[in-house]
Design a protein around this motif. Structure first.
Motif, PDB file in Angstrom:
ATOM      1  N   PRO A 244     -71.348 -25.594   5.331  1.00  0.00           N
ATOM      2  CA  PRO A 244     -70.348 -24.726   5.388  1.00  0.00           C
ATOM      3  C   PRO A 244     -70.384 -23.898   3.937  1.00  0.00           C
ATOM      4  O   PRO A 244     -70.376 -24.485   3.038  1.00  0.00           O
ATOM      5  N   LEU A 245     -70.327 -22.401   4.069  1.00  0.00           N
ATOM      6  CA  LEU A 245     -70.282 -21.600   2.984  1.00  0.00           C
ATOM      7  C   LEU A 245     -68.949 -21.009   2.796  1.00  0.00           C
ATOM      8  O   LEU A 245     -68.129 -20.461   4.000  1.00  0.00           O
ATOM      9  N   VAL A 246     -68.194 -21.103   2.107  1.00  0.00           N
ATOM     10  CA  VAL A 246     -67.210 -20.367   1.468  1.00  0.00           C
ATOM     11  C   VAL A 246     -67.504 -19.089   0.647  1.00  0.00           C
ATOM     12  O   VAL A 246     -68.143 -19.344  -0.392  1.00  0.00           O
ATOM     13  N   GLU A 247     -67.035 -17.955   0.966  1.00  0.00           N
ATOM     14  CA  GLU A 247     -67.747 -16.792   0.317  1.00  0.00           C
ATOM     15  C   GLU A 247     -66.543 -16.096  -0.338  1.00  0.00           C
ATOM     16  O   GLU A 247     -65.436 -16.180   0.125  1.00  0.00           O
ATOM     17  N   VAL A 248     -66.850 -15.548  -1.252  1.00  0.00           N
ATOM     18  CA  VAL A 248     -65.941 -14.959  -2.319  1.00  0.00           C
ATOM     19  C   VAL A 248     -66.465 -13.371  -2.484  1.00  0.00           C
ATOM     20  O   VAL A 248     -67.831 -13.136  -2.248  1.00  0.00           O
ATOM     21  N   SER A 249     -65.494 -12.638  -3.057  1.00  0.00           N
ATOM     22  CA  SER A 249     -66.022 -11.269  -3.198  1.00  0.00           C
ATOM     23  C   SER A 249     -65.274 -10.443  -4.465  1.00  0.00           C
ATOM     24  O   SER A 249     -63.960 -10.537  -4.229  1.00  0.00           O
ATOM     25  N   LEU A 250     -65.607  -9.607  -4.910  1.00  0.00           N
ATOM     26  CA  LEU A 250     -64.914  -8.639  -5.892  1.00  0.00           C
ATOM     27  C   LEU A 250     -64.885  -7.118  -5.071  1.00  0.00           C
ATOM     28  O   LEU A 250     -64.317  -6.341  -5.722  1.00  0.00           O
ATOM     29  N   GLU A 251     -65.412  -7.045  -4.051  1.00  0.00           N
ATOM     30  CA  GLU A 251     -65.667  -5.609  -3.356  1.00  0.00           C
ATOM     31  C   GLU A 251     -64.985  -5.936  -2.088  1.00  0.00           C
ATOM     32  O   GLU A 251     -64.535  -4.754  -1.362  1.00  0.00           O
ATOM     33  N   ALA A 255     -62.931 -11.005   2.335  1.00  0.00           N
ATOM     34  CA  ALA A 255     -63.616 -12.390   2.078  1.00  0.00           C
ATOM     35  C   ALA A 255     -62.530 -13.442   1.847  1.00  0.00           C
ATOM     36  O   ALA A 255     -61.273 -13.285   1.398  1.00  0.00           O
ATOM     37  N   PRO A 256     -62.770 -14.702   2.187  1.00  0.00           N
ATOM     38  CA  PRO A 256     -61.861 -15.813   2.079  1.00  0.00           C
ATOM     39  C   PRO A 256     -60.963 -15.839   0.562  1.00  0.00           C
ATOM     40  O   PRO A 256     -60.030 -16.051   0.389  1.00  0.00           O
ATOM     41  N   TYR A 257     -61.683 -15.428  -0.261  1.00  0.00           N
ATOM     42  CA  TYR A 257     -61.201 -15.229  -1.765  1.00  0.00           C
ATOM     43  C   TYR A 257     -61.645 -13.844  -2.233  1.00  0.00           C
ATOM     44  O   TYR A 257     -62.934 -13.663  -2.329  1.00  0.00           O
ATOM     45  N   PHE A 258     -60.858 -13.178  -2.426  1.00  0.00           N
ATOM     46  CA  PHE A 258     -61.179 -11.613  -3.049  1.00  0.00           C
ATOM     47  C   PHE A 258     -60.475 -11.484  -4.571  1.00  0.00           C
ATOM     48  O   PHE A 258     -59.215 -11.954  -4.661  1.00  0.00           O
TER      49      PHE A 258
END
Length: 464
Positions: A244-251, A255-258
């Motif tokens: 499983p991949l937990v995805e993050v983002s600055l844009e 995303a689960p973590y922004f």
């Protein structure tokens, strides 16, 4: 890293010494091609394809302080000039068994951190966030090769709850080997860029596939990976991942973590856990979008492992990075930033983006990027074009590739403000003497082998 002879003899039962064997070492080196620095111990790797024991005679010239050899090899080849630690069986098999025993007895989480650029910062940020909740044992300094990974595991204290191991790879099949060794329960990639692409036939896709193998298999009851939605080759990672991949983002705020950057000059950001609606504000005290991206990965790992936001913030107080990574030194009123531990096009462009956001006069000194193979010209030109849009007050290029390709692209982008070019460290010194004034910021960056950090050391020596 400091590995004592006492630790080594504990791993090697019935070992004997020949010559003046040092009492401690800075690193374990399994493959001579990965050696750097001095006072390291050569522990030659072996497998069905190659035998590093064939390079034992060359180890002294490469900087080894001692070598581990087996009695059978010694009987067949005779002594070498280096001090020797003599063991009963093939050294690498002995080391692998010791590492496997240590790893199997460890009941906590093992976090593997890799990437073309930013992996050391991500490692240290991850370790800091976790440290707010429990004891952390992390890779020391820059020891991210196979030998460093072995030493990291073997030196883990019994009280540790987390191991954070940096995984450096520079060739095919190395990621698979590292993961089998570490048996990570969690993994992350800080970036996929162009570092060591020359060792992958100049093919970025081959390099990306090798990096993505960190997500092939993870151990533990609830393994997971963490990856940014802004990383190159995201679709490949999603396709190849078996965990499983937990995805993050600055844009992407879905995303689960922004991560929302509030002040890029201070690394102040707000991280929103989208599903729970929880927001945490933190300050890194270091500038740049790249730094915020690394923090986002580390924070997501800690939160997924149950560390509370308050504990993450408490742990963040311990954050620091080793070596020549954004090291700040003031000399004669000039603010130097030494970021010369290594360089590739990804990290070079990230530094330029950071420089663009800095106040006051900014002078950037860029040296050659090495180990890029057939892509050297293309990538140096790419960085030069990027520099032309960074609004630098001065751009100094050092080395044959930077002076030719990087500077040419910069000059085409800003015809009225030419790059300064020099082939020598003395030339860099002279140029800085002419253009740098008190209050200016000077950023130094190049591949480590270019020795650009010597400019700063010489500046310090001049004042002492």
């Amino acid at each position: 890293m400091n590995i004592s002879i006492k630790e080594i003899t504990a791993w090697c039962v019935n070992s004997k010494f020949q010559g003046d064997v040092p009492s401690s070492y800075t690193d374990l080196v399994l493959e001579l091609g990965n050696a750097h620095g001095n006072r390291w111990l050569f522990w030659p790797a072996t497998n069905p394809i190659w035998d590093e024991r064939n390079n034992i005679a060359k180890a002294e010239g490469a900087g080894a302080a001692a070598v581990v050899v087996d009695r059978e090899w010694l009987a067949r080849n005779g002594s070498v000039d280096l001090p020797m630690i003599i063991v009963d069986e093939v050294p690498y098999e002995l080391l692998k068994r010791a590492v496997a025993s240590k790893r199997d007895s460890f009941g906590g989480e093992v976090i593997a951190v890799s990437g073309s650029a930013g992996k050391t910062t991500t490692r240290e940020l991850t370790a800091a966030f976790l440290r707010g909740e429990g004891q952390v044992h992390a890779t020391n300094e820059n020891s991210n090769s196979g030998g460093g990974q072995c030493a990291t595991l073997l030196q883990t204290p019994t009280v540790a709850k987390y191991i954070v191991s940096e995984v450096g790879i520079c060739g095919p099949q190395q990621m698979k080997h590292s993961c089998r060794l570490l048996k990570p329960t969690v993994a992350t990639l800080s970036s996929i860029g162009t570092a060591h692409v020359g060792n992958f036939k100049g093919d970025r896709m081959l390099l990306a596939k090798e990096k993505a193998k960190i997500f092939d298999k993870l151990w533990g009851e609830h393994p997971f990976g963490v990856v940014s939605r802004e990383i190159d080759y995201l679709d490949l990672i999603r396709q190849k991942s078996n965990v499983p991949l937990v995805e993050v983002s600055l844009e992407d705020n879905t995303a689960p973590y922004f991560g929302e950057i509030l002040d890029i000059t201070q690394g102040r950001m707000r991280i929103v856990e989208t599903k729970a609606g929880v927001a945490t504000e933190l300050v890194l005290d270091r500038p740049g979008k790249f730094m915020c991206a690394n923090a986002l990965l580390g924070f997501a790992i800690a939160r997924e492992l149950g560390v509370t936001p308050a504990q993450c913030l408490d742990g963040l107080k311990s954050f620091s990075v080793p070596g020549s990574r954004w090291r700040k030194v003031c000399v004669d009123g000039v603010n130097y930033i030494d970021d010369t531990f290594n360089a590739n096009s990804t990290s070079m462009k990230a530094v330029l983006d950071t420089a663009k956001s800095m106040s006051g006069r900014v002078i950037v000194v860029y040296g050659d990027m090495l180990e890029l193979g057939d892509l050297s010209e293309e990538l140096h030109r790419e960085v030069g074009r990027h520099a032309a849009h960074a609004f630098l007050d001065e751009f100094i290029t050092f080395g044959p590739m930077s002076c030719r390709w990087m500077a040419d692209e910069y000059d085409q982008g800003i015809p009225h403000h030419k790059a300064l070019r020099t082939q020598t460290l003395d030339g860099v010194q002279q140029m800085l003497k002419e253009v740098a004034c008190p209050g200016d910021t000077v950023i130094l960056k190049a591949s480590n082998a270019m020795n650009l950090s010597n400019v700063l050391e010489q500046q310090n020596e001049r004042l002492t």
